[in-house]
Design a protein around this motif. Structure first.
Motif, PDB file in Angstrom:
ATOM      1  N   GLU A 181       0.816  -1.197   0.000  1.00 50.84           N
ATOM      2  CA  GLU A 181       0.000   0.000   0.000  1.00 50.84           C
ATOM      3  C   GLU A 181       0.862   1.264   0.000  1.00 50.84           C
ATOM      4  O   GLU A 181       0.558   2.239  -0.699  1.00 50.84           O
ATOM      5  N   ILE A 182       1.940   1.259   0.780  1.00 50.50           N
ATOM      6  CA  ILE A 182       2.828   2.430   0.801  1.00 50.50           C
ATOM      7  C   ILE A 182       3.484   2.623  -0.558  1.00 50.50           C
ATOM      8  O   ILE A 182       3.587   3.752  -1.074  1.00 50.50           O
ATOM      9  N   GLU A 183       3.914   1.536  -1.171  1.00 49.76           N
ATOM     10  CA  GLU A 183       4.537   1.634  -2.496  1.00 49.76           C
ATOM     11  C   GLU A 183       3.550   2.159  -3.536  1.00 49.76           C
ATOM     12  O   GLU A 183       3.906   3.001  -4.369  1.00 49.76           O
ATOM     13  N   LEU A 184       2.297   1.687  -3.486  1.00 48.89           N
ATOM     14  CA  LEU A 184       1.283   2.167  -4.422  1.00 48.89           C
ATOM     15  C   LEU A 184       0.995   3.654  -4.206  1.00 48.89           C
ATOM     16  O   LEU A 184       0.814   4.409  -5.169  1.00 48.89           O
ATOM     17  N   ALA A 185       0.948   4.058  -2.948  1.00 43.05           N
ATOM     18  CA  ALA A 185       0.692   5.467  -2.649  1.00 43.05           C
ATOM     19  C   ALA A 185       1.821   6.351  -3.173  1.00 43.05           C
ATOM     20  O   ALA A 185       1.580   7.393  -3.786  1.00 43.05           O
ATOM     21  N   GLN A 186       3.058   5.928  -2.958  1.00 46.46           N
ATOM     22  CA  GLN A 186       4.189   6.701  -3.471  1.00 46.46           C
ATOM     23  C   GLN A 186       4.177   6.752  -4.993  1.00 46.46           C
ATOM     24  O   GLN A 186       4.414   7.808  -5.592  1.00 46.46           O
ATOM     25  N   LYS A 187       3.863   5.635  -5.612  1.00 48.03           N
ATOM     26  CA  LYS A 187       3.783   5.603  -7.078  1.00 48.03           C
ATOM     27  C   LYS A 187       2.669   6.517  -7.578  1.00 48.03           C
ATOM     28  O   LYS A 187       2.774   7.115  -8.660  1.00 48.03           O
ATOM     29  N   GLY A 188       1.607   6.654  -6.776  1.00 49.59           N
ATOM     30  CA  GLY A 188       0.493   7.517  -7.137  1.00 49.59           C
ATOM     31  C   GLY A 188       0.717   8.974  -6.797  1.00 49.59           C
ATOM     32  O   GLY A 188      -0.200   9.790  -6.943  1.00 49.59           O
ATOM     33  N   GLY A 189       1.912   9.325  -6.349  1.00 45.34           N
ATOM     34  CA  GLY A 189       2.248  10.725  -6.104  1.00 45.34           C
ATOM     35  C   GLY A 189       1.969  11.229  -4.704  1.00 45.34           C
ATOM     36  O   GLY A 189       2.045  12.430  -4.451  1.00 45.34           O
ATOM     37  N   TYR A 190       1.680  10.327  -3.777  1.00 44.09           N
ATOM     38  CA  TYR A 190       1.458  10.742  -2.397  1.00 44.09           C
ATOM     39  C   TYR A 190       2.796  10.908  -1.682  1.00 44.09           C
ATOM     40  O   TYR A 190       3.711  10.098  -1.868  1.00 44.09           O
ATOM     41  N   MET A 191       2.889  11.948  -0.853  1.00 43.04           N
ATOM     42  CA  MET A 191       4.128  12.242  -0.148  1.00 43.04           C
ATOM     43  C   MET A 191       4.152  11.546   1.207  1.00 43.04           C
ATOM     44  O   MET A 191       3.237  11.699   2.019  1.00 43.04           O
ATOM     45  N   LEU A 192       5.195  10.777   1.432  1.00 42.71           N
ATOM     46  CA  LEU A 192       5.390  10.073   2.689  1.00 42.71           C
ATOM     47  C   LEU A 192       6.093  10.999   3.676  1.00 42.71           C
ATOM     48  O   LEU A 192       7.221  11.422   3.442  1.00 42.71           O
ATOM     49  N   GLN A 193       5.413  11.327   4.777  1.00 40.70           N
ATOM     50  CA  GLN A 193       5.997  12.222   5.769  1.00 40.70           C
ATOM     51  C   GLN A 193       6.813  11.476   6.824  1.00 40.70           C
ATOM     52  O   GLN A 193       7.922  11.859   7.159  1.00 40.70           O
ATOM     53  N   SER A 194       6.236  10.397   7.348  1.00 44.67           N
ATOM     54  CA  SER A 194       6.901   9.618   8.394  1.00 44.67           C
ATOM     55  C   SER A 194       6.708   8.137   8.134  1.00 44.67           C
ATOM     56  O   SER A 194       5.657   7.719   7.639  1.00 44.67           O
ATOM     57  N   THR A 249       1.300  -8.423  13.094  1.00 43.02           N
ATOM     58  CA  THR A 249       2.693  -8.617  12.681  1.00 43.02           C
ATOM     59  C   THR A 249       2.829  -9.053  11.219  1.00 43.02           C
ATOM     60  O   THR A 249       3.842  -9.621  10.824  1.00 43.02           O
ATOM     61  N   THR A 250       1.829  -8.803  10.397  1.00 41.93           N
ATOM     62  CA  THR A 250       1.902  -9.299   9.026  1.00 41.93           C
ATOM     63  C   THR A 250       2.817  -8.476   8.135  1.00 41.93           C
ATOM     64  O   THR A 250       3.309  -8.971   7.137  1.00 41.93           O
ATOM     65  N   GLU A 251       3.021  -7.186   8.443  1.00 39.83           N
ATOM     66  CA  GLU A 251       3.798  -6.325   7.545  1.00 39.83           C
ATOM     67  C   GLU A 251       4.975  -5.657   8.252  1.00 39.83           C
ATOM     68  O   GLU A 251       6.093  -5.670   7.777  1.00 39.83           O
ATOM     69  N   GLY A 252       4.706  -5.035   9.375  1.00 39.89           N
ATOM     70  CA  GLY A 252       5.781  -4.406  10.129  1.00 39.89           C
ATOM     71  C   GLY A 252       6.108  -2.990   9.724  1.00 39.89           C
ATOM     72  O   GLY A 252       7.093  -2.421  10.209  1.00 39.89           O
ATOM     73  N   VAL A 253       5.308  -2.378   8.860  1.00 41.46           N
ATOM     74  CA  VAL A 253       5.611  -1.014   8.424  1.00 41.46           C
ATOM     75  C   VAL A 253       4.324  -0.227   8.250  1.00 41.46           C
ATOM     76  O   VAL A 253       3.298  -0.750   7.814  1.00 41.46           O
ATOM     77  N   LEU A 254       4.402   1.061   8.605  1.00 38.38           N
ATOM     78  CA  LEU A 254       3.238   1.939   8.565  1.00 38.38           C
ATOM     79  C   LEU A 254       3.718   3.351   8.235  1.00 38.38           C
ATOM     80  O   LEU A 254       4.762   3.789   8.728  1.00 38.38           O
ATOM     81  N   GLY A 255       2.978   4.047   7.389  1.00 35.40           N
ATOM     82  CA  GLY A 255       3.392   5.382   6.977  1.00 35.40           C
ATOM     83  C   GLY A 255       2.350   6.441   7.276  1.00 35.40           C
ATOM     84  O   GLY A 255       1.142   6.164   7.258  1.00 35.40           O
ATOM     85  N   LEU A 256       2.809   7.659   7.556  1.00 34.54           N
ATOM     86  CA  LEU A 256       1.945   8.826   7.620  1.00 34.54           C
ATOM     87  C   LEU A 256       2.154   9.599   6.320  1.00 34.54           C
ATOM     88  O   LEU A 256       3.279   9.980   5.991  1.00 34.54           O
ATOM     89  N   MET A 257       1.063   9.803   5.574  1.00 30.75           N
ATOM     90  CA  MET A 257       1.166  10.412   4.255  1.00 30.75           C
ATOM     91  C   MET A 257       0.261  11.631   4.157  1.00 30.75           C
ATOM     92  O   MET A 257      -0.728  11.755   4.879  1.00 30.75           O
ATOM     93  N   LEU A 258       0.625  12.533   3.249  1.00 30.39           N
ATOM     94  CA  LEU A 258      -0.164  13.737   3.033  1.00 30.39           C
ATOM     95  C   LEU A 258      -1.334  13.442   2.095  1.00 30.39           C
ATOM     96  O   LEU A 258      -1.166  12.750   1.086  1.00 30.39           O
TER      97      LEU A 258
END
Length: 273
Positions: free
Chosen positions: A47-60, A100-109
């Motif tokens: 999901e984070i990779e798709l969001a970044q590919k879609g132009g969303y900015m990852l803040q944290s 514990t399925t992924e281990g990563v979470l992002g805050l995005m704009l």
């Protein structure tokens, strides 16, 4: 903001009482907080990779080293310069939906989904319109179908749910980020479609034509209402053609996402895709 490299360890949060942990929980649970801060939570690598590919900015970026190794984290920071934060397994289990399925979470704009930002790459766009969708599962399914068919835009009239709700992100399996999405009132979207010379096909029970007998090869908008009440009168007054999927059983309607899929892929079939 910290830059994560092999020479610099990111800060570690091990207490569920940490202010950032509380902030993440508020962003997940409260639409008001997401609107106020312009931030939302994305969980999971895909999901984070798709969001970044879609132009969303990852803040944290928050990750649990017991679940996801730091080498994988490096791939997320190429497109932006987010703050990188390690969290303990206990903290991650507190803030994550999937444990514990992924281990990563992002805050995005968040993005601005005003209709003025919608643009089309071809002269005969295929558009999906949903009026007043409320159930996150239905919205997610509509977005998945729109992505699968590569429609040109998804327009949501009079939305009842916050697009950045974790339930919509999860049910769309990240397709919230892969579609071009516009939001407006029914009147605004009708004006937008008419201005762009896009024919309006309303899924309705009255004065309707069998969908297989319609020509969707020109610029077309397939308009879906709610399962409970259907489309409002303004859509029906401005419809170029009402369309129907004939039912052969006892009921007169199907789930909105199923109906949308049937109509969208008939349009795609006619277009040779």
């Amino acid at each position: 903001m910290a830059i994560f490299t092999m020479r610099m360890e990111p800060k570690l949060i091990s207490s569920v009482q940490n202010p950032l942990v509380k902030k993440v929980l508020q962003l997940k649970e409260k639409s008001r907080e997401r609107k106020k801060t312009g931030l939302f939570v994305v969980e999971g690598q895909r999901e984070i990779e798709l969001a970044q590919k879609g132009g969303y900015m990852l803040q944290s970026l928050l990750f649990c080293p017991e679940i996801m190794d730091s080498a994988t984290i490096e791939s997320f920071i190429k497109a932006s310069n987010p703050e990188i934060i390690q969290v303990s397994e206990g903290v991650y289990n507190k803030i994550a939906h999937r444990g514990t399925t992924e281990g990563v979470l992002g805050l995005m704009l968040t993005k601005d989904h005003a209709l003025e930002y919608i643009s089309f790459k071809n002269k005969t766009p295929l558009v999906l319109v949903a009026e007043a969708p409320e159930k996150p599962g239905n919205i997610g399914a509509l977005l998945r179908t729109a992505d699968a068919a590569a429609v040109d835009a998804v327009l949501i009239a009079n939305p009842k749910s916050d697009l950045y709700s974790p339930n919509i992100i999860r049910s769309s399996v990240g397709c919230l980020f892969t579609n071009q999405i516009g939001v407006g009132t029914t009147d605004e979207i009708i004006t937008f479609l008419q201005t762009n010379q896009i024919k309006i096909y309303c899924a309705a029970l009255t004065a309707s034509k069998n969908y297989v007998d319609c020509d969707f090869k020109a610029a077309s908008a397939l308009v879906m209402g709610t399962e409970a009440t259907g489309l409002t009168e303004n859509w029906l007054k401005n419809s170029d053609q009402n369309i129907i999927i004939p039912m052969q059983g006892e009921i007169d309607s199907m789930n909105v996402s199923v109906s949308a899929a049937i109509l969208i892929f008939e349009a795609k079939r006619q277009r040779g895709f």
